[in-house]
Design a protein around this motif. Structure first.
Motif, PDB file in Angstrom:
ATOM      1  N   UNK A   1       0.815  -1.218   0.000  1.00 57.30           N
ATOM      2  CA  UNK A   1       0.000   0.000   0.000  1.00 57.30           C
ATOM      3  C   UNK A   1       0.850   1.269   0.000  1.00 57.30           C
ATOM      4  N   UNK A   2       2.192   1.113   0.001  1.00 61.59           N
ATOM      5  CA  UNK A   2       3.082   2.264  -0.070  1.00 61.59           C
ATOM      6  C   UNK A   2       3.554   2.807   1.270  1.00 61.59           C
ATOM      7  N   UNK A   3       3.142   2.185   2.376  1.00 63.71           N
ATOM      8  CA  UNK A   3       3.581   2.635   3.707  1.00 63.71           C
ATOM      9  C   UNK A   3       4.965   2.077   4.013  1.00 63.71           C
ATOM     10  N   UNK A   4       5.710   2.814   4.831  1.00 67.96           N
ATOM     11  CA  UNK A   4       7.036   2.354   5.256  1.00 67.96           C
ATOM     12  C   UNK A   4       6.886   1.146   6.178  1.00 67.96           C
ATOM     13  N   UNK A   5       7.695   0.124   5.954  1.00 66.72           N
ATOM     14  CA  UNK A   5       7.673  -1.054   6.835  1.00 66.72           C
ATOM     15  C   UNK A   5       8.280  -0.683   8.187  1.00 66.72           C
ATOM     16  N   UNK A   6       7.721  -1.257   9.249  1.00 63.94           N
ATOM     17  CA  UNK A   6       8.223  -1.000  10.601  1.00 63.94           C
ATOM     18  C   UNK A   6       9.036  -2.168  11.120  1.00 63.94           C
ATOM     19  N   UNK A   7       8.923  -3.314  10.464  1.00 64.34           N
ATOM     20  CA  UNK A   7       9.651  -4.507  10.905  1.00 64.34           C
ATOM     21  C   UNK A   7      10.290  -5.189   9.704  1.00 64.34           C
ATOM     22  N   UNK A   8      11.190  -6.088   9.973  1.00 62.93           N
ATOM     23  CA  UNK A   8      11.811  -6.873   8.926  1.00 62.93           C
ATOM     24  C   UNK A   8      13.023  -6.201   8.308  1.00 62.93           C
ATOM     25  N   UNK A   9      13.485  -6.782   7.223  1.00 61.71           N
ATOM     26  CA  UNK A   9      14.687  -6.331   6.538  1.00 61.71           C
ATOM     27  C   UNK A   9      14.394  -6.179   5.050  1.00 61.71           C
ATOM     28  N   UNK A  10      14.971  -5.152   4.423  1.00 64.68           N
ATOM     29  CA  UNK A  10      14.751  -4.914   2.997  1.00 64.68           C
ATOM     30  C   UNK A  10      16.029  -5.219   2.225  1.00 64.68           C
ATOM     31  N   UNK A  11      15.845  -5.647   0.980  1.00 63.46           N
ATOM     32  CA  UNK A  11      16.974  -5.938   0.113  1.00 63.46           C
ATOM     33  C   UNK A  11      17.788  -4.666  -0.105  1.00 63.46           C
ATOM     34  N   UNK A  12      19.089  -4.780   0.032  1.00 65.48           N
ATOM     35  CA  UNK A  12      19.985  -3.627  -0.082  1.00 65.48           C
ATOM     36  C   UNK A  12      20.883  -3.733  -1.318  1.00 65.48           C
ATOM     37  N   UNK A  13      21.443  -4.919  -1.551  1.00 67.34           N
ATOM     38  CA  UNK A  13      22.382  -5.076  -2.650  1.00 67.34           C
ATOM     39  C   UNK A  13      22.608  -6.553  -2.954  1.00 67.34           C
ATOM     40  N   UNK A  14      23.052  -6.810  -4.186  1.00 68.38           N
ATOM     41  CA  UNK A  14      23.521  -8.130  -4.544  1.00 68.38           C
ATOM     42  C   UNK A  14      22.469  -9.012  -5.161  1.00 68.38           C
ATOM     43  N   UNK A  15      22.840 -10.227  -5.467  1.00 66.66           N
ATOM     44  CA  UNK A  15      24.170 -10.794  -5.259  1.00 66.66           C
ATOM     45  C   UNK A  15      25.202 -10.136  -6.174  1.00 66.66           C
ATOM     46  N   UNK A  16      26.480 -10.325  -5.873  1.00 63.54           N
ATOM     47  CA  UNK A  16      27.510  -9.622  -6.648  1.00 63.54           C
ATOM     48  C   UNK A  16      27.670 -10.180  -8.056  1.00 63.54           C
ATOM     49  N   UNK A  17      28.178  -9.333  -8.910  1.00 60.77           N
ATOM     50  CA  UNK A  17      28.591  -9.783 -10.233  1.00 60.77           C
ATOM     51  C   UNK A  17      30.047 -10.220 -10.108  1.00 60.77           C
ATOM     52  N   UNK A  18      30.604 -10.765 -11.169  1.00 64.63           N
ATOM     53  CA  UNK A  18      31.981 -11.227 -11.146  1.00 64.63           C
ATOM     54  C   UNK A  18      32.927 -10.063 -10.827  1.00 64.63           C
ATOM     55  N   UNK A  19      33.935 -10.324 -10.027  1.00 66.64           N
ATOM     56  CA  UNK A  19      34.958  -9.345  -9.643  1.00 66.64           C
ATOM     57  C   UNK A  19      34.394  -8.162  -8.861  1.00 66.64           C
ATOM     58  N   UNK A  20      33.425  -8.411  -7.992  1.00 64.81           N
ATOM     59  CA  UNK A  20      32.935  -7.372  -7.096  1.00 64.81           C
ATOM     60  C   UNK A  20      33.285  -7.738  -5.667  1.00 64.81           C
TER      61      UNK A  20
END
Length: 136
Positions: free
Chosen positions: A75-94
């Motif tokens: 619904x577009x509200x900010x989550x108050x709990x849990x974890x959000x995806x930040x980055x990754x998985x890496x590409x080669x040579x990262x």
């Protein structure tokens, strides 16, 4: 939308990084404990937490239901709990920056250790030097 359809749109993969959805707490205190997905075991996710355990971090388990593709609900509200995806998985040579917890190309690092969470990218190094001064 069924749970099967919802699960198919977002996949938890090894080496993705996650950060808490809510980082502001009482009295302006912030909590920013990112982690890296180590392995996926159905609804249980083994993660490496740089601030857990002793010295260089440690492993812990997270329930799959606590990991989200974004910090907002449907619904577009900010989550108050849990974890959000930040980055990754890496590409080669990262490499993983231990400060911003993003996978970056090796040429974006000022110092690399080739170990999870102990390399520092140029952007983070500049911010650290701005806050604390240049060591020397």
């Amino acid at each position: 939308m069924s749970n099967e359809t919802k699960a198919a749109t977002f996949e938890v993969l090894p080496q993705q990084t996650y950060v808490p959805c809510k980082t502001d707490y009482l009295w302006g205190e912030t909590r920013h404990k990112p982690f890296v997905v180590w392995s996926v075991h159905g609804d249980r996710i083994k993660v490496w937490d740089p601030s857990g355990g002793q010295r260089l971090g440690g492993f812990r388990w997270i329930a799959r239901r606590n990991l989200h593709e974004s910090g907002k609900t449907k619904t577009g509200k900010e989550r108050k709990t849990g974890y959000r995806l930040h980055s990754g998985p890496p590409e080669e040579d990262q490499e993983l920056c231990g400060s911003c917890f993003r996978w970056l190309d090796l040429d974006q690092f000022d110092a690399t250790a080739l170990v999870y969470g102990h390399s520092t990218c140029r952007t983070c190094k500049a911010e650290i030097e701005k806050m604390y001064g240049v060591a020397g």
